[in-house]
Design a protein around this motif. Structure first.
Motif, PDB file in Angstrom:
ATOM      1  N   LEU A 280       0.786  -1.200   0.026  1.00 27.89           N
ATOM      2  CA  LEU A 280      -0.028   0.061   0.008  1.00 27.89           C
ATOM      3  C   LEU A 280       0.825   1.276   0.023  1.00 27.89           C
ATOM      4  CD1 LEU A 280      -3.060  -0.866   2.271  1.00 27.89           C
ATOM      5  CD2 LEU A 280      -3.262  -0.757   0.027  1.00 27.89           C
ATOM      6  N   LEU A 281       2.201   1.253   0.435  1.00 29.05           N
ATOM      7  CA  LEU A 281       3.018   2.194   0.308  1.00 29.05           C
ATOM      8  C   LEU A 281       4.261   2.172  -0.594  1.00 29.05           C
ATOM      9  CD1 LEU A 281       2.922   2.761   4.275  1.00 29.05           C
ATOM     10  CD2 LEU A 281       2.140   4.395   2.600  1.00 29.05           C
ATOM     11  N   ASN A 282       3.976   1.723  -1.693  1.00 28.86           N
ATOM     12  CA  ASN A 282       4.900   1.421  -2.619  1.00 28.86           C
ATOM     13  C   ASN A 282       6.110   0.713  -2.246  1.00 28.86           C
ATOM     14  OD1 ASN A 282       3.175   3.159  -3.930  1.00 28.86           O
ATOM     15  ND2 ASN A 282       4.643   4.748  -4.667  1.00 28.86           N
ATOM     16  N   ASN A 283       5.897  -0.726  -1.626  1.00 29.00           N
ATOM     17  CA  ASN A 283       6.835  -1.500  -1.278  1.00 29.00           C
ATOM     18  C   ASN A 283       7.948  -0.872  -0.172  1.00 29.00           C
ATOM     19  OD1 ASN A 283       6.088  -3.571  -3.400  1.00 29.00           O
ATOM     20  ND2 ASN A 283       6.885  -2.495  -4.799  1.00 29.00           N
TER      21      ASN A 283
ATOM     22  N   ASP B  12      13.675   1.705  -0.366  1.00 28.84           N
ATOM     23  CA  ASP B  12      14.981   2.179   0.572  1.00 28.84           C
ATOM     24  C   ASP B  12      14.667   3.005   1.771  1.00 28.84           C
ATOM     25  OD1 ASP B  12      14.134   4.314  -1.042  1.00 28.84           O
ATOM     26  OD2 ASP B  12      16.014   5.129  -1.490  1.00 28.84           O
ATOM     27  N   VAL B  13      13.076   2.864   1.992  1.00 30.68           N
ATOM     28  CA  VAL B  13      12.666   3.417   3.160  1.00 30.68           C
ATOM     29  C   VAL B  13      12.149   2.384   3.930  1.00 30.68           C
ATOM     30  CG1 VAL B  13      10.860   5.480   3.877  1.00 30.68           C
ATOM     31  CG2 VAL B  13      12.175   5.560   1.768  1.00 30.68           C
ATOM     32  N   GLN B  14      12.077   2.909   5.543  1.00 31.42           N
ATOM     33  CA  GLN B  14      11.732   1.998   6.473  1.00 31.42           C
ATOM     34  C   GLN B  14      10.447   2.792   7.287  1.00 31.42           C
ATOM     35  OE1 GLN B  14      14.786   0.595   8.799  1.00 31.42           O
ATOM     36  NE2 GLN B  14      15.756  -0.894   7.073  1.00 31.42           N
TER      37      GLN B  14
ATOM     38  N   PHE C  25       3.102  12.681   4.970  1.00 31.13           N
ATOM     39  CA  PHE C  25       4.296  12.919   5.763  1.00 31.13           C
ATOM     40  C   PHE C  25       5.529  12.237   4.959  1.00 31.13           C
ATOM     41  CE2 PHE C  25       7.097  11.784   9.185  1.00 31.13           C
ATOM     42  CZ  PHE C  25       7.301  13.024   9.744  1.00 31.13           C
ATOM     43  N   ILE C  26       5.053  11.209   4.703  1.00 33.08           N
ATOM     44  CA  ILE C  26       5.965  10.102   4.142  1.00 33.08           C
ATOM     45  C   ILE C  26       6.674  10.735   2.669  1.00 33.08           C
ATOM     46  CG2 ILE C  26       6.475   7.817   2.768  1.00 33.08           C
ATOM     47  CD1 ILE C  26       4.899   6.559   5.121  1.00 33.08           C
ATOM     48  N   ALA C  27       5.783  11.300   1.928  1.00 31.51           N
ATOM     49  CA  ALA C  27       6.130  11.956   0.773  1.00 31.51           C
ATOM     50  C   ALA C  27       7.029  13.063   0.820  1.00 31.51           C
ATOM     51  CB  ALA C  27       4.877  12.425  -0.033  1.00 31.51           C
ATOM     52  N   LYS C  28       6.682  13.922   1.967  1.00 28.86           N
ATOM     53  CA  LYS C  28       7.513  15.117   2.126  1.00 28.86           C
ATOM     54  C   LYS C  28       8.855  14.844   2.773  1.00 28.86           C
ATOM     55  CE  LYS C  28       3.833  18.434   2.601  1.00 28.86           C
ATOM     56  NZ  LYS C  28       2.956  19.196   3.524  1.00 28.86           N
ATOM     57  N   ASN C  29       9.044  13.636   3.318  1.00 28.41           N
ATOM     58  CA  ASN C  29      10.364  13.304   4.358  1.00 28.41           C
ATOM     59  C   ASN C  29      10.956  12.064   3.646  1.00 28.41           C
ATOM     60  OD1 ASN C  29      10.155  15.375   6.586  1.00 28.41           O
ATOM     61  ND2 ASN C  29       8.030  14.503   6.298  1.00 28.41           N
ATOM     62  N   LYS C  30      10.351  11.576   2.364  1.00 26.33           N
ATOM     63  CA  LYS C  30      10.888  10.304   2.144  1.00 26.33           C
ATOM     64  C   LYS C  30      12.633  10.426   1.934  1.00 26.33           C
ATOM     65  CE  LYS C  30       9.434  10.614  -2.628  1.00 26.33           C
ATOM     66  NZ  LYS C  30       8.911  11.978  -2.572  1.00 26.33           N
ATOM     67  N   GLU C  31      13.134  11.554   1.327  1.00 28.24           N
ATOM     68  CA  GLU C  31      14.592  11.688   0.871  1.00 28.24           C
ATOM     69  C   GLU C  31      15.364  11.897   2.223  1.00 28.24           C
ATOM     70  OE1 GLU C  31      12.180  13.346  -0.607  1.00 28.24           O
ATOM     71  OE2 GLU C  31      12.175  12.767  -2.846  1.00 28.24           O
TER      72      GLU C  31
ATOM     73  N   LEU D 228      18.675   7.000   6.800  1.00 27.26           N
ATOM     74  CA  LEU D 228      18.857   5.476   7.143  1.00 27.26           C
ATOM     75  C   LEU D 228      20.130   4.884   6.683  1.00 27.26           C
ATOM     76  CD1 LEU D 228      17.327   2.722   8.121  1.00 27.26           C
ATOM     77  CD2 LEU D 228      16.474   2.878   5.531  1.00 27.26           C
ATOM     78  N   LYS D 229      20.658   5.166   5.480  1.00 27.11           N
ATOM     79  CA  LYS D 229      21.915   5.095   4.989  1.00 27.11           C
ATOM     80  C   LYS D 229      23.029   5.309   5.700  1.00 27.11           C
ATOM     81  CE  LYS D 229      20.172   4.718   0.001  1.00 27.11           C
ATOM     82  NZ  LYS D 229      20.184   5.301  -1.320  1.00 27.11           N
ATOM     83  N   GLN D 230      23.048   6.422   5.967  1.00 27.34           N
ATOM     84  CA  GLN D 230      23.918   7.106   6.950  1.00 27.34           C
ATOM     85  C   GLN D 230      24.090   6.459   8.343  1.00 27.34           C
ATOM     86  OE1 GLN D 230      23.765  11.171   8.643  1.00 27.34           O
ATOM     87  NE2 GLN D 230      25.760  11.739   7.731  1.00 27.34           N
ATOM     88  N   ASN D 231      22.932   6.106   8.888  1.00 25.75           N
ATOM     89  CA  ASN D 231      22.870   5.126  10.236  1.00 25.75           C
ATOM     90  C   ASN D 231      23.366   3.909  10.117  1.00 25.75           C
ATOM     91  OD1 ASN D 231      21.973   5.107  13.201  1.00 25.75           O
ATOM     92  ND2 ASN D 231      20.889   3.402  12.018  1.00 25.75           N
TER      93      ASN D 231
END
Length: 382
Positions: free
Chosen positions: A202-205, A252-254, A286-292, A298-301
């Motif tokens: 529902l949230l694009n995988n 690539d988003v969690q 909220f996800i759309a505005k902050n996904k980048e 996440l990658k940095q962490n």
């Protein structure tokens, strides 16, 4: 209320239908009158102004200097008590290790963990009580727990990770009831991955992950309810989801289903925290505005984690620590910074930290079992 302390007391007594005989025997101080002022000005402690941010009145500047606590000064002040606490708990820790190993071996468990607010002495009591339960019901207990992880926590049930959780506040009769119902959770545990997959679609995988919280264990049935609520609200928001997210993959988003209520937030590790009560329209926006930002953090962490493991091991060796850990709210970057500073300054600490158990936190503290908590940004001696 009256304009003076005396009148105020009289008013209170009258409203409570209490006698005024005693207060009438106290002579009224005519010099005080009905003034609302005290006979002398109030002088607040410096901590009052520090906490409220208010400025002290003119002429009330405090000359008492602020004593800055450094790591070495704090350790020198408390190390004797820390060593005493650690020595006094050695026997308890030995009992815990012995009982834990026996139960893991006899029941063929994956692990036994203690995740409760109560102190470690309570853990020993739980292990002893559970060992007696095992002796009373050896076959049933083993068949139920074989291959599983047993956790003593603050509530009871089966966690969303499949661990059997027993409350340290319950008695053995309550524990056996929980163990008898463990198999009923198997169907719930089987449904969870399927529901997480549907939520992801529902949230694009997007990746749906489960976080482990110390002292906070989400049960499988509770998690199923949370997932179901999110699935329903997002299904009703598919038009908005297509508007905000389009066809872009979010692999690539969690996201983490954090609970029933709370803030919709992006954590410092880059994971989106989704409360089940938030409308789906707000979630996709909220996800759309902050996904980048989420993907980058996440990658940095994840890259920081590799450096963190190396920094922890190096710090443990240089300071000759028994153990080093951190609070959940300490980021990888903060942990790395702290460990590197400790390694750089280890020669100044001498033997103060040798053979101690260190926990990186936001404050100084001595735990009941002698573990030391220090702030990650503690000040080192010049």
């Amino acid at each position: 209320m009256g304009k003076s302390v005396r009148n105020t007391v009289i008013t209170v007594l009258e409203r409570c239908d209490l006698p005024l005989s005693y207060i009438n025997t106290i002579p009224k101080d005519s010099s005080q009158g009905d003034s609302n002022e005290f006979s002398r000005p109030i002088k607040w402690h410096p901590s009052f102004y520090a906490a409220t941010g208010k400025k002290p009145p003119p002429g009330e500047a405090f000359s008492q200097p602020t004593i800055e606590v450094t790591l070495r000064s704090w350790l020198r002040k408390n190390i004797d008590n820390i060593r005493t606490l650690e020595e006094s708990t050695t026997a308890v820790q030995d009992d815990i290790n012995k009982l834990r190993c026996q139960l893991i071996d006899h029941l063929e468990l994956k692990d036994i963990r203690w995740e409760s607010f109560w102190g470690f002495s309570h853990f020993r009591g739980c292990l002893k009580g559970f060992y007696l339960l095992y002796k009373e019901h050896p076959t049933q207990v083993k068949e139920t727990l074989k291959g599983r992880t047993l956790v003593f926590g603050n509530n009871s049930g089966v966690s969303l990770h499949g661990d059997v959780v027993l409350s340290g506040e319950d008695v053995r009769a309550d524990w056996i009831k929980i163990l008898r119902s463990v198999s009923a959770y198997d169907a719930v545990l089987e449904r969870l991955p399927y529901m997480e997959k549907k939520l992801s679609e529902l949230l694009n995988n997007i990746q749906v992950v489960r976080r482990k919280h110390y002292h906070h264990i989400t049960m499988a049935d509770e998690y199923e309810v949370l997932l179901n609520k999110l699935l329903n609200t997002l299904r009703r928001s598919q038009v908005l989801s297509e508007k905000w997210l389009g066809d872009e993959s979010l692999s690539d988003v969690q996201i983490v289903v954090e609970g029933e209520s709370g803030p919709l937030a992006l954590s410092n590790t880059g994971q989106f925290l989704l409360p089940a009560s938030v409308p789906g329209s707000l979630i996709v926006e909220f996800i759309a505005k902050n996904k980048e930002q989420g993907s980058y953090t996440l990658k940095q962490n994840m890259s920081y984690r590799l450096y963190e493991e190396k920094a922890i091991e190096e710090c443990k060796q240089h300071l000759e620590l028994k153990e080093i850990s951190k609070d959940e709210n300490i980021t990888c970057e903060q942990m790395i910074t702290c460990c590197e500073r400790l390694v750089t300054e280890y020669w100044k600490l001498g033997l103060l930290l040798t053979d101690t158990r260190l926990n990186i936190s936001h404050y100084y503290s001595m735990m009941q079992d002698g573990k030391i908590c220090i702030p990650w940004n503690c000040k080192m001696d010049e």
